[in-house]
Design a protein around this motif. Structure first.
Motif, PDB file in Angstrom:
ATOM      1  N   ALA A   1       0.954  -1.365  -0.097  1.00 42.98           N
ATOM      2  CA  ALA A   1       0.122   0.084  -0.415  1.00 42.98           C
ATOM      3  C   ALA A   1       0.935   1.636   0.007  1.00 42.98           C
ATOM      4  O   ALA A   1       0.375   2.131  -0.700  1.00 42.98           O
TER       5      ALA A   1
ATOM      6  N   VAL B   1      -8.864  -2.712  -1.840  1.00 41.77           N
ATOM      7  CA  VAL B   1      -9.547  -3.054  -1.039  1.00 41.77           C
ATOM      8  C   VAL B   1     -11.195  -2.788  -0.626  1.00 41.77           C
ATOM      9  O   VAL B   1     -11.973  -3.445  -0.742  1.00 41.77           O
TER      10      VAL B   1
ATOM     11  N   PHE C   1     -14.149  -5.548  -0.811  1.00 37.17           N
ATOM     12  CA  PHE C   1     -15.496  -5.567   0.423  1.00 37.17           C
ATOM     13  C   PHE C   1     -16.407  -6.111  -1.062  1.00 37.17           C
ATOM     14  O   PHE C   1     -17.466  -6.539   0.598  1.00 37.17           O
TER      15      PHE C   1
ATOM     16  N   LEU D   1      -9.980 -10.468   3.981  1.00 41.17           N
ATOM     17  CA  LEU D   1      -8.871  -9.329   5.302  1.00 41.17           C
ATOM     18  C   LEU D   1      -7.641 -10.205   5.330  1.00 41.17           C
ATOM     19  O   LEU D   1      -6.368  -8.820   5.642  1.00 41.17           O
ATOM     20  N   GLY D   2      -7.657 -11.089   5.637  1.00 44.73           N
ATOM     21  CA  GLY D   2      -6.356 -11.433   5.939  1.00 44.73           C
ATOM     22  C   GLY D   2      -5.506 -11.407   4.496  1.00 44.73           C
ATOM     23  O   GLY D   2      -4.460 -10.675   4.689  1.00 44.73           O
TER      24      GLY D   2
ATOM     25  N   VAL E   1      -5.676  -8.792   2.066  1.00 46.17           N
ATOM     26  CA  VAL E   1      -5.498  -7.370   2.165  1.00 46.17           C
ATOM     27  C   VAL E   1      -3.988  -7.302   3.092  1.00 46.17           C
ATOM     28  O   VAL E   1      -3.172  -6.614   2.722  1.00 46.17           O
ATOM     29  N   GLN E   2      -4.384  -7.527   4.305  1.00 45.07           N
ATOM     30  CA  GLN E   2      -3.077  -7.179   5.297  1.00 45.07           C
ATOM     31  C   GLN E   2      -1.981  -7.766   4.995  1.00 45.07           C
ATOM     32  O   GLN E   2      -1.005  -7.144   4.999  1.00 45.07           O
TER      33      GLN E   2
ATOM     34  N   TYR F   1      -0.607  -4.532   3.488  1.00 44.16           N
ATOM     35  CA  TYR F   1      -0.567  -3.482   5.099  1.00 44.16           C
ATOM     36  C   TYR F   1       0.705  -4.167   5.892  1.00 44.16           C
ATOM     37  O   TYR F   1       2.002  -5.264   4.509  1.00 44.16           O
TER      38      TYR F   1
ATOM     39  N   LEU G   1     -17.373  -1.058   8.816  1.00 41.91           N
ATOM     40  CA  LEU G   1     -15.731  -1.124   7.479  1.00 41.91           C
ATOM     41  C   LEU G   1     -15.749   0.006   8.266  1.00 41.91           C
ATOM     42  O   LEU G   1     -14.614  -0.134   7.792  1.00 41.91           O
TER      43      LEU G   1
ATOM     44  N   TYR H   1     -12.922  -1.004  10.508  1.00 34.71           N
ATOM     45  CA  TYR H   1     -12.299  -1.276  10.089  1.00 34.71           C
ATOM     46  C   TYR H   1     -10.307  -0.635   9.907  1.00 34.71           C
ATOM     47  O   TYR H   1      -9.632  -0.399   9.750  1.00 34.71           O
TER      48      TYR H   1
ATOM     49  N   PHE I   1      -1.674   1.555   8.945  1.00 33.55           N
ATOM     50  CA  PHE I   1      -1.338   0.552   8.380  1.00 33.55           C
ATOM     51  C   PHE I   1       0.018  -0.260   8.334  1.00 33.55           C
ATOM     52  O   PHE I   1       0.299  -1.496   8.208  1.00 33.55           O
ATOM     53  N   LYS I   2       1.004   0.545   8.597  1.00 30.94           N
ATOM     54  CA  LYS I   2       2.463  -0.178   8.850  1.00 30.94           C
ATOM     55  C   LYS I   2       2.667  -0.703   9.608  1.00 30.94           C
ATOM     56  O   LYS I   2       3.284  -1.981   9.535  1.00 30.94           O
TER      57      LYS I   2
ATOM     58  N   ASN J   1       1.475  -3.327  12.248  1.00 25.46           N
ATOM     59  CA  ASN J   1       1.034  -4.951  12.095  1.00 25.46           C
ATOM     60  C   ASN J   1      -0.258  -5.246  12.808  1.00 25.46           C
ATOM     61  O   ASN J   1      -1.181  -5.542  12.978  1.00 25.46           O
TER      62      ASN J   1
ATOM     63  N   ASN K   1      -3.476  -3.185  12.724  1.00 27.63           N
ATOM     64  CA  ASN K   1      -4.004  -4.259  11.958  1.00 27.63           C
ATOM     65  C   ASN K   1      -4.906  -5.457  12.149  1.00 27.63           C
ATOM     66  O   ASN K   1      -5.886  -5.612  11.559  1.00 27.63           O
TER      67      ASN K   1
ATOM     68  N   LYS L   1      -9.117  -6.160  11.504  1.00 23.05           N
ATOM     69  CA  LYS L   1      -9.447  -7.316  11.107  1.00 23.05           C
ATOM     70  C   LYS L   1     -10.456  -7.878  12.175  1.00 23.05           C
ATOM     71  O   LYS L   1     -11.609  -8.743  11.951  1.00 23.05           O
TER      72      LYS L   1
ATOM     73  N   PHE M   1     -13.403  -6.259  12.693  1.00 25.75           N
ATOM     74  CA  PHE M   1     -14.495  -6.325  11.730  1.00 25.75           C
ATOM     75  C   PHE M   1     -14.669  -8.106  12.092  1.00 25.75           C
ATOM     76  O   PHE M   1     -16.076  -7.952  11.896  1.00 25.75           O
TER      77      PHE M   1
END
Lengths: 480, 642
Positions: A357, A368, A372, A416-417, A419-420, A424, B150, B153, B160-161, B163, B166, B170, B173
């Motif tokens: 990202a 993303v 979704f 989501l896993g 995406v991460q 990320y 959403l 989340y 987001f760097k 983890n 993150n 997650k 959510f």
């Protein structure tokens, strides 16, 4: 005329493409051809004149088979999906190198022709013909341009689907000999008065063929391998459009022809589907390869569609209709990102990715949104379909809906896993020098995002399109 | 006038689109103005509509367009502004605006692009939250419901760097999705039985539902509420959600989103009134959560974690209120809690800002002198949440506890015990942060400063609201006919009131006596905590015994991992590596070999003789055609078989 054009344009365009030796020419040509086909399929959606949606010509008179094509609501929707998919696939992968590009795009166009034919045939032998016609280019595309393990994988794909085809052929012949006038016309098949035993027999012959195609658990193992090994452009068409052949077949042929058998066996099919939904969702959590994750996610989604079909509820069936389209565009969107990552980073392994990202923010945002949509967030297109399908399933049996519903939680876990793990966190070796993806990729994804949101907020036109098909199919079932 | 309803969600949506699409080209002041201005505009419209509702009653349902319409299945995209939703509109847009304003300063160090992203997410959140409360049916509520999930989340994982953030995003959510499944199933159930999800139509047709239906629907909706509103067993995401920027914690994880579950049940109040068993379950879970979370808050050292567990605990009180039928009390507590908890989080943000990112209260102390505004506003909030009269928390908490006392005095006594813990951990937090000696580094001490006006103005406004906001709900026992909120919300809960028609069983004098006794004890607890922790000296000595268990949050996360998450992952691995690979695929490959062609086909493919392939296809087609010409023979043959 329109259904003929839908088949003819890609066939001719494909033929021309085989003679194009220049890579750029082949690419440009297939973009133009696919856009023309898209225009025709759009025209089909808006065409009101019944004559323009129908075509009929002599084909094999001695056999009682005619070249009859027809576009009803479901066919319009699926030909539109086929029409939209092709330019998306070609443009988003336009930077990729394919050796013998002319042949590659020629086969791709033929694959499209076969798919179109399957969706518009109103004659069972013709349907079978196009069914096979769609498979043959797919085999060659996978075996000719696929990954390292393509040979055994393509072979498995071939044997599996060929087995299904054979069973279906036996089923078709069986029905053919039951018709009083010995005809393959869909109308003759629909008029058949089969005994319950005959219905059961025919049902399983057809169902296994379609179950392999969709695929339904436990006939699915060809799919992750094939998706993984095929060139991504082909995977897009396979998962976006070709799997719909199985769902389409169930709705077009099984439900109206074997209604008593459907009522008799629906619980078996639905239980298989629900097992498959959870099974595939759980396996998806454990994947390390993006392509395999998307493949298992797709198996789970298709399983829900199949379960919703067999719950025989109006709302569920309508949900399946919109979802066939939505799943098609959404999964193509996922594959576009997968391909962009594979081309730029040289890997599809989560364990070798991360932090993208920071380097490719545009791609990240688009992905993303795709992700979704994949987990059916409201106001994305998939929510409408899944909401209606679960509703249908709930009306059939609340427990089934509840158990299958666990997949919406699992889908959040693996999506989501994904995406991460890709986007990320901190950058790693493969993503350190990454750049944002090409304009063509982002453009196609942006178009898909617009489709996802528009159909998610205002699904009504899409729902109305397939109203007629749902109505006529369910009238058949509910008379039992 | 009614047409204005559309404008309320429209402004935040517009703000989201502008800031989202043009975040790279806009500068920070402009982004801040667009982000905050859109919410202010919504607030103004909400205020207009509130007065409209106040004088003329609920507005008629405003249909926008037909969302899904297939024969028997119709879902309208429609908005409804009544007393309940208009109150929530004010809370969301009013506090929302203050927090946006605060954020313009708090997030100022972010680069412009991320600053724009932040405000885009925040506006999208407000949009979703507005859909949630404006929707005229359960499906629109669900759309907003997942929409806020959403945004939650996206904002928890804003940085987001990292983890860990993150994972927290997650987790939030996924845990919410568990609840959402319950919500969805309830909607399906309602649709299957009544064929509609419109509130008006559903509540008018409750007679068509069997007791089992009502029990099932209410329990499933409540499961949805436990996810979004962080109740046992799904609360564990909320403390982790503190990974997000602090204003986000204030807006989403304290004042608005987490109260969606209370809104949902208050909205469906007639269904719950008709389901006494569900009510008992809600009361028990709410109370259990209130006390359980309070025990954890006693031993937390992260300023935001204390507030997070406090939020879980206060939400528990609201559910206790819903469970004992005190719908007005629960909504009242939503409102007062929004004031004082948003204030506490913003105050905590101000502290964290001044401390250069430090969140450990063991390393703070003595901040009162350096941050006077933050100090007094925080103190007001602490008194309000502790329930000291006449501040807002006193009235709303008392109303819930009084209703609990009427149902069952045991509920009341346990509830009071939780309230005492609340007073204790809040003043432990206050004293360790603002009183005594500063325990941080010299560098931090040198850097300490009061926050700028964009941050202190929201604090002051909220402090005033937290102080006097309770006066709209003065109980009968103190002053007759002074419960303005009850009178205002009466039409929403009218159906339930008629259904129950119970007279008050507790006399005013008893109520006043209980109030007085509890207040005295609470003040005693406050004094004790104040004296104990203003003398706090830094120590990182490990807790032992019960303290250690509390500090580690009763090990609930570890238990969930061991009992649910890990077995599920093991199962997934088993399916992938054993069942799929050796089982199903093994059989398939075995069959493939048995067919016997594989070796030859492989060789043909590998040698590139694809022609053989086509030949095979063509041959089979030829055979097919020959077969047809000898149709009679074959049909005889087939007849024998079938």
């Amino acid at each position: 005329m329109i259904p003929v054009l839908l088949i003819l344009i890609p066939i001719v365009a494909g033929l021309v493409s085989f003679f194009l030796k220049n890579e750029k020419a082949a690419k440009g040509w297939s973009v133009i051809a696919s856009l023309v086909t898209l225009a025709v399929s759009l025209a089909g959606v808006y065409e009101q004149n019944a004559a323009a949606l129908h075509a009929d010509a002599a084909w094999l008179p001695t056999l009682g088979s005619r070249f009859t094509l027809h576009l009803d609501g479901m066919a319009k929707m699926l030909t539109l999906l086929t029409g939209i998919s092709m330019p998306l696939v070609v443009v988003s992968t336009i930077k990729n190198d394919y050796r013998n590009a002319g042949n590659f795009y020629g086969l791709l166009l033929w694959l499209q022709a076969g798919l179109m034919g399957v969706f518009v045939s109103a004659d069972c032998l013709l349907f079978y013909f196009f069914w096979e016609l769609a498979l043959i280019p797919a085999y060659f595309l996978c075996s000719g341009w696929g990954g390292e393990k393509r040979i055994p994988v393509t072979f498995k794909f071939f044997v599996y689907t060929f087995l299904g085809s054979l069973l279906m052929l036996v089923g078709i012949l069986f029905l053919y000999f039951k018709t009083p006038d010995h005809s393959f016309a869909i109308a003759s098949f629909y008029k058949l008065n089969l005994t319950p035993a005959e219905q059961s027999f025919g049902f399983w012959l057809f169902f296994i063929a379609f179950a392999i195609k969709m695929p339904v658990f436990p006939f699915h193992t060809w799919q992750p391998d094939t998706y993984e090994q095929s060139p991504t452009a082909v995977t897009m068409l396979l998962s976006g459009v070709m799997v719909k052949m199985g769902l389409y077949g169930v709705i077009r042929w099984i439900l109206p022809v074997f209604p008593a058998a459907v009522v008799r066996f629906d619980h078996i099919v639905i239980i298989l589907c629900v097992i498959g939904i959870l099974y595939a969702s759980l396996i998806a959590i454990k994947q390390d390869d993006i392509k395999r994750l998307v493949a298992y996610s797709s198996i789970a989604h298709i399983g829900l569609m199949c379960a919703a079909i067999f719950s025989s509820q109006q709302v569920g069936m309508q949900g399946v209709m919109v979802q066939m389209f939505n799943h098609g565009v959404n999964v193509i969107g996922l594959w576009i990102v997968v391909d962009a990552i594979e081309q730029n980073q040289g890997t599809r392994k989560f364990s070798e990715l991360g932090g993208l990202a920071q380097k490719a923010p545009g791609l990240a945002i688009l992905f993303v949104i795709m992700a979704f949509a994949n987990i059916a967030l409201p106001l994305t297109n998939a929510f409408v379909g899944e909401f209606m399908m679960f509703n249908g399933l709930f009306r059939y049996n609340g427990w089934m809906a509840g158990i299958a519903g666990i997949s919406i939680i699992l889908a959040a876990v693996y999506t989501l896993g994904m995406v991460q793990k890709i986007f990320y966190g901190n950058t790693v070796a493969a993503t350190e020098n990454a750049v944002d993806s090409d304009f063509s990729v982002k453009l196609m994804l942006a178009i898909l995002v617009v489709v996802i949101v528009v159909l998610g907020v205002y699904p009504q036109p899409m729902l109305q399109l397939t109203n007629d098909t749902v109505h006529s199919v369910l009238t058949k079932i509910h008379s039992f | 006038m009614n047409n204005l309803v559309y404008l309320i969600p429209f402004f935040p949506l517009l703000g989201f689109l502008i800031n989202g699409l043009f975040r790279k080209s806009l500068n920070k002041p402009l982004i801040g103005i667009i982000g905050s201005g859109s919410i202010l505009a919504s607030f103004v419209v909400s205020l207009l509509l509130f007065f409209q509702v106040k004088s003329n009653g609920a507005l008629p349902v405003q249909p926008l367009f037909s969302f899904i319409d297939v024969e028997s299945f119709k879902i309208a995209f429609a908005f409804q502004v009544d007393q309940l939703s208009s109150l929530f509109l004010l809370i969301i847009t009013g506090i929302g605006f203050l927090i946006h304003l605060y954020s313009t300063s708090y997030m100022h160090d972010e680069p412009a692009e991320h600053f724009g992203r932040y405000f885009a997410y925040l506006n999208l959140f407000v949009f979703s939250m507005l859909l949630l409360v404006l929707g005229a049916n359960y499906v629109i509520m669900f759309i907003g419901w997942e929409g806020v999930g959403l945004c939650s989340y996206l904002l928890i994982g804003f940085w987001f760097k990292n983890n860990n953030y993150n994972y927290a995003a997650k987790k939030a959510f996924v845990m919410n999705r568990i609840g959402d499944l319950g919500f969805l199933l309830a909607v399906f159930w309602i649709l299957a039985k009544l064929g509609t999800v419109e509130y008006y139509e559903v509540f008018a047709q409750t007679a068509k539902l069997s007791n089992a239906d009502i029990f099932g629907i209410t329990i499933l909706l409540f499961i949805g509420a436990t996810g979004k509103s962080a109740q046992i067993p799904l609360y564990t995401w909320l403390p982790d959600a503190m990974a997000g920027p602090t204003p986000v914690s204030a807006l989403i994880h304290a004042a608005t989103m987490v109260t969606a579950g209370i809104y949902m049940i208050a909205r469906s109040n007639i269904l719950y009134t008709m389901a006494p068993v569900t009510q008992v379950i809600i009361a028990v879970i709410g109370l259990a959560t209130a006390v359980f979370a309070a025990t954890i808050a006693l031993k937390q050292n992260d300023i935001k974690k204390v507030l997070a567990y406090s939020t879980v605990s206060q939400l528990g009180y609201m559910f206790l209120g819903l469970g004992v039928g005190a719908y007005t009390g629960a909504v009242f507590h939503v409102m007062t809690h929004a004031f004082f908890k948003a204030l506490l989080f913003l105050g905590a943000g101000s502290v964290i800002h001044a401390m250069g990112g430090e969140q450990d209260i063991r390393k703070m102390g003595g901040l009162a002198k350096k941050m006077p505004q933050t100090n007094w506003t925080f103190l007001v909030a602490c008194f309000a949440i502790a329930g000291v009269p006449p501040l807002s928390g006193f009235f709303s908490k008392d109303e819930i506890l009084a209703a609990a006392f009427e149902k069952n005095s045991l509920l009341y006594y346990i509830g009071v015990a939780g309230a005492l813990m609340t007073a204790f951990y809040m003043f432990r937090l206050y004293a360790m942060t603002f009183l005594g000696q500063f325990r941080g580094t010299h560098e931090q001490e040198h850097h300490l400063h009061e926050s700028p006006a964009a941050m202190t103005i929201p604090l002051i406004v909220l402090a005033i609201l937290a102080a006097v906001g309770g006066l709209i709900g003065i109980p009968e026992a103190i002053l007759p006919n002074a419960h303005k909120l009850e009178a205002f919300l009466e039409p929403v809960f009218e159906q339930s009131t008629r259904y129950v028609h119970e007279a008050h069983t507790v006399s005013h004098s008893t109520e006043l006596m209980l109030m007085g006794v509890v207040t005295v004890i609470i003040i005693g607890v406050i004094v004790a905590a104040w004296r104990k922790f203003s003398k706090y000296q830094y120590s990182d000595a490990e807790e032992t015994g019960l303290g250690k268990v509390l500090e580690n949050k009763w090990y609930v996360d570890e238990i969930y991992d061991a009992v649910i998450v890990n077995p599920l992952l093991k199962l997934a691995g088993f399916l992938k590596n054993v069942v799929e690979k050796s089982g199903i695929d093994g059989i398939v490959n075995g069959v493939g070999r048995f067919v016997g062609y594989s070796a030859r086909q492989l060789r043909l493919l590998q040698s590139g003789q694809v022609g053989n392939y086509i030949l095979f296809m063509v041959l089979s087609l030829v055979v097919l055609f020959l077969v047809f010409w000898n149709e009679t023979i074959i049909s005889e043959f087939l007849k024998k078989i079938f």
